[in-house]
Design a protein around this motif. Structure first.
Motif, PDB file in Angstrom:
ATOM      1  N   UNK A 161       0.851  -1.200   0.000  1.00 31.17           N
ATOM      2  CA  UNK A 161       0.000   0.000   0.000  1.00 31.17           C
ATOM      3  C   UNK A 161       0.887   1.252   0.000  1.00 31.17           C
ATOM      4  N   UNK A 162       1.912   1.243   0.860  1.00 29.61           N
ATOM      5  CA  UNK A 162       2.816   2.382   0.940  1.00 29.61           C
ATOM      6  C   UNK A 162       3.585   2.543  -0.385  1.00 29.61           C
ATOM      7  N   UNK A 163       3.998   1.418  -0.965  1.00 29.10           N
ATOM      8  CA  UNK A 163       4.717   1.445  -2.244  1.00 29.10           C
ATOM      9  C   UNK A 163       3.837   2.008  -3.358  1.00 29.10           C
ATOM     10  N   UNK A 164       2.567   1.653  -3.339  1.00 25.83           N
ATOM     11  CA  UNK A 164       1.628   2.165  -4.335  1.00 25.83           C
ATOM     12  C   UNK A 164       1.547   3.690  -4.261  1.00 25.83           C
ATOM     13  N   UNK A 165       1.393   4.208  -3.053  1.00 23.79           N
ATOM     14  CA  UNK A 165       1.299   5.660  -2.882  1.00 23.79           C
ATOM     15  C   UNK A 165       2.606   6.352  -3.280  1.00 23.79           C
ATOM     16  N   UNK A 166       3.720   5.708  -2.966  1.00 25.70           N
ATOM     17  CA  UNK A 166       5.008   6.299  -3.350  1.00 25.70           C
ATOM     18  C   UNK A 166       5.175   6.336  -4.873  1.00 25.70           C
ATOM     19  N   UNK A 167       4.751   5.276  -5.543  1.00 28.20           N
ATOM     20  CA  UNK A 167       4.850   5.253  -7.012  1.00 28.20           C
ATOM     21  C   UNK A 167       3.955   6.325  -7.628  1.00 28.20           C
ATOM     22  N   UNK A 168       2.769   6.519  -7.059  1.00 23.25           N
ATOM     23  CA  UNK A 168       1.884   7.577  -7.553  1.00 23.25           C
ATOM     24  C   UNK A 168       2.534   8.939  -7.334  1.00 23.25           C
ATOM     25  N   UNK A 201       3.662  11.749 -10.174  1.00 24.03           N
ATOM     26  CA  UNK A 201       3.248  13.167 -10.109  1.00 24.03           C
ATOM     27  C   UNK A 201       4.476  14.079 -10.130  1.00 24.03           C
ATOM     28  N   UNK A 202       5.488  13.718  -9.358  1.00 22.38           N
ATOM     29  CA  UNK A 202       6.708  14.528  -9.315  1.00 22.38           C
ATOM     30  C   UNK A 202       7.380  14.573 -10.692  1.00 22.38           C
ATOM     31  N   UNK A 203       7.420  13.447 -11.368  1.00 29.67           N
ATOM     32  CA  UNK A 203       8.039  13.400 -12.693  1.00 29.67           C
ATOM     33  C   UNK A 203       7.260  14.253 -13.684  1.00 29.67           C
ATOM     34  N   UNK A 204       5.940  14.229 -13.588  1.00 28.57           N
ATOM     35  CA  UNK A 204       5.109  15.069 -14.464  1.00 28.57           C
ATOM     36  C   UNK A 204       5.389  16.540 -14.210  1.00 28.57           C
ATOM     37  N   UNK A 205       5.427  16.928 -12.914  1.00 26.19           N
ATOM     38  CA  UNK A 205       5.668  18.332 -12.552  1.00 26.19           C
ATOM     39  C   UNK A 205       7.054  18.784 -13.012  1.00 26.19           C
ATOM     40  N   UNK A 206       8.030  17.873 -12.925  1.00 24.29           N
ATOM     41  CA  UNK A 206       9.404  18.209 -13.293  1.00 24.29           C
ATOM     42  C   UNK A 206       9.610  18.174 -14.806  1.00 24.29           C
ATOM     43  N   UNK A 240       9.736  15.397 -16.589  1.00 23.08           N
ATOM     44  CA  UNK A 240      10.506  14.190 -16.910  1.00 23.08           C
ATOM     45  C   UNK A 240       9.571  13.169 -17.550  1.00 23.08           C
ATOM     46  N   UNK A 241      10.128  12.290 -18.384  1.00 24.90           N
ATOM     47  CA  UNK A 241       9.279  11.258 -18.996  1.00 24.90           C
ATOM     48  C   UNK A 241       8.799  10.267 -17.934  1.00 24.90           C
ATOM     49  N   UNK A 242       7.622   9.674 -18.155  1.00 25.55           N
ATOM     50  CA  UNK A 242       7.104   8.713 -17.175  1.00 25.55           C
ATOM     51  C   UNK A 242       7.992   7.481 -17.105  1.00 25.55           C
ATOM     52  N   UNK A 243       7.988   6.848 -15.927  1.00 26.07           N
ATOM     53  CA  UNK A 243       8.810   5.639 -15.749  1.00 26.07           C
ATOM     54  C   UNK A 243       8.174   4.489 -16.513  1.00 26.07           C
ATOM     55  N   UNK A 244       9.026   3.608 -17.017  1.00 32.93           N
ATOM     56  CA  UNK A 244       8.527   2.493 -17.822  1.00 32.93           C
ATOM     57  C   UNK A 244       7.929   1.418 -16.959  1.00 32.93           C
TER      58      UNK A 244
END
Length: 166
Positions: free
Chosen positions: A144-151, A155-160, A162-166
């Protein structure tokens, strides 16, 4: 008189023939020399181009050598500085430029740590160190914690930008 004219004509013809032969021979030699000269000029031009290219390569190599020597000196200075330091704090070794990148870095590190924890929980279950109930409870919580971290990472990559992770 007639005989004299005949002899003069014969001598003149013979002289003309020999002169023509000598002229043709000289002309052939001149043609060969002109061709040789043209070949030599072409060869000279090729050699000049090759010499110019070699000089350019030499300058480029000298510049690269200087650059490598500078980089080598930098590396030696950094190594000397590292040898003189008492202790290197790992958390200060990587410095981000903005809070967004710091959040991205910390989230990624935490997500990877959770990935490792889930792996080792699986190893512990396989070796019968922990019960299935404990394993499932911990994996569910970590997942559950990993899911929230990946989300959050997405979001951080979008704001920065950066391309989305594969």
């Amino acid at each position: 008189e007639h005989l004299r004219m005949s002899l003069l004509s014969a001598v003149e013809d013979k002289m003309k023939r020999r002169l023509r032969e000598m002229f043709e021979q000289a002309q052939a030699e001149m043609n060969v020399l002109h061709k040789t000269q043209a070949d030599l000029v072409k060869g000279k031009e090729k050699l000049e181009v090759m010499v110019k290219e070699l000089e350019n390569e030499k300058v480029e190599i000298e510049n690269n050598i200087k650059l490598l020597q500078d980089k080598d000196q930098e590396v030696k200075e950094v190594l000397q500085k590292l040898d003189n330091q008492d202790k290197l704090d790992i958390d200060e070794a990587v410095v981000t430029t903005t809070p967004l990148y710091r959040q991205l870095l910390n989230s990624f590190a935490e997500e990877q740590a959770i990935e490792d924890a889930i792996y080792y929980l699986g190893e512990a279950l396989r070796k019968d160190v922990i019960d299935l109930d404990v394993f499932l409870k911990q994996v569910r919580e970590l997942s559950r914690k990993q899911f929230f971290l990946r989300a959050l990472i997405q979001k951080c990559r979008e704001k920065a930008g950066l391309p989305p992770m594969a």
